[in-house]
Write an enzyme that holds these catalytic residues in place. Sequence first.
Site, short mmCIF file in Angstrom:
data_model
loop_
_atom_site.label_atom_id
_atom_site.label_comp_id
_atom_site.label_asym_id
_atom_site.label_seq_id
_atom_site.Cartn_x
_atom_site.Cartn_y
_atom_site.Cartn_z
CE LYS A 128 -3.45 5.26 -1.50
NZ LYS A 128 -4.53 5.81 -2.36
CE1 TYR B 202 -3.58 2.66 0.76
CE2 TYR B 202 -2.17 3.29 2.61
CZ TYR B 202 -3.25 3.54 1.78
OH TYR B 202 -3.99 4.69 1.95
#
Length: 256
Positions: free
Chosen positions: A164, A160
Amino acid sequence: MTDFPSFEIPGRTALVTGAARGIGRAIALTLANAGADVAIGLRDASADAGLTAEIEALGRRVLPLQMDMASPEQIRAAVDAVVERFGRLDILVNNAGIAPGNPAEHVTEADFDHTLAVNLKGTFFASQAAGRVMIRQGYGRIVNLGSQAGAVALPGEAVYCMTKAAIAHLTRCLAIEWGPHGITVNAVAPTFVETPGNADYLAEPANRAEVLERIAALHRLGEPMEVAGAVLFLVSPAASLVTGEVMLIDGGWTSR
């Protein structure tokens, strides 16, 4: 320049992905309240949880769309549907994303591929489809949902965090490439926000206490509307000179 800054966006058409709940829902309602007609991208177009009615109650037109961000075909079809219905697309908010917590040593190839497909591949191809429309128009505003996780490491969130961080740099790349066409591209990077997606994690007292301690300046969780306000600024005339930026909305987490 003598006009005062304006945060109203009447006559604009926006597309918000992942709009069914949480931050996406708040953004869709905020843009409608500021004057925009809103298309809402949903993984299941039949499950808008009353959002369509809420936007219509604000006096705006709304278009629910089937839009699984792991499917470039659905992304392109959704953007085409917005243009067919409203005649243009002025604002894209790439809100949809997933954050499956998993220690790095346990991540499978399927986990890895799905997270990248939704968070990064979906964001790119939604931006591409909208960007083609905006280039023809000579105007556009794109806001990507990043995260503080793109700037700091969160244990158990390696994939994750990676997506990002990539979104932050994609934002800069598209801003430079599309700026000559009158398109700005920015990102917002929130801290932990009170949303259904965070509910299970924050329900654990130890997790909640650690998060509140790390949000160093304010020592509280964010609310979806606090992120929506930053998005509204970035798509409004008040931010006409802002592009290629990643706006941290982290209560001081990364300043610690």
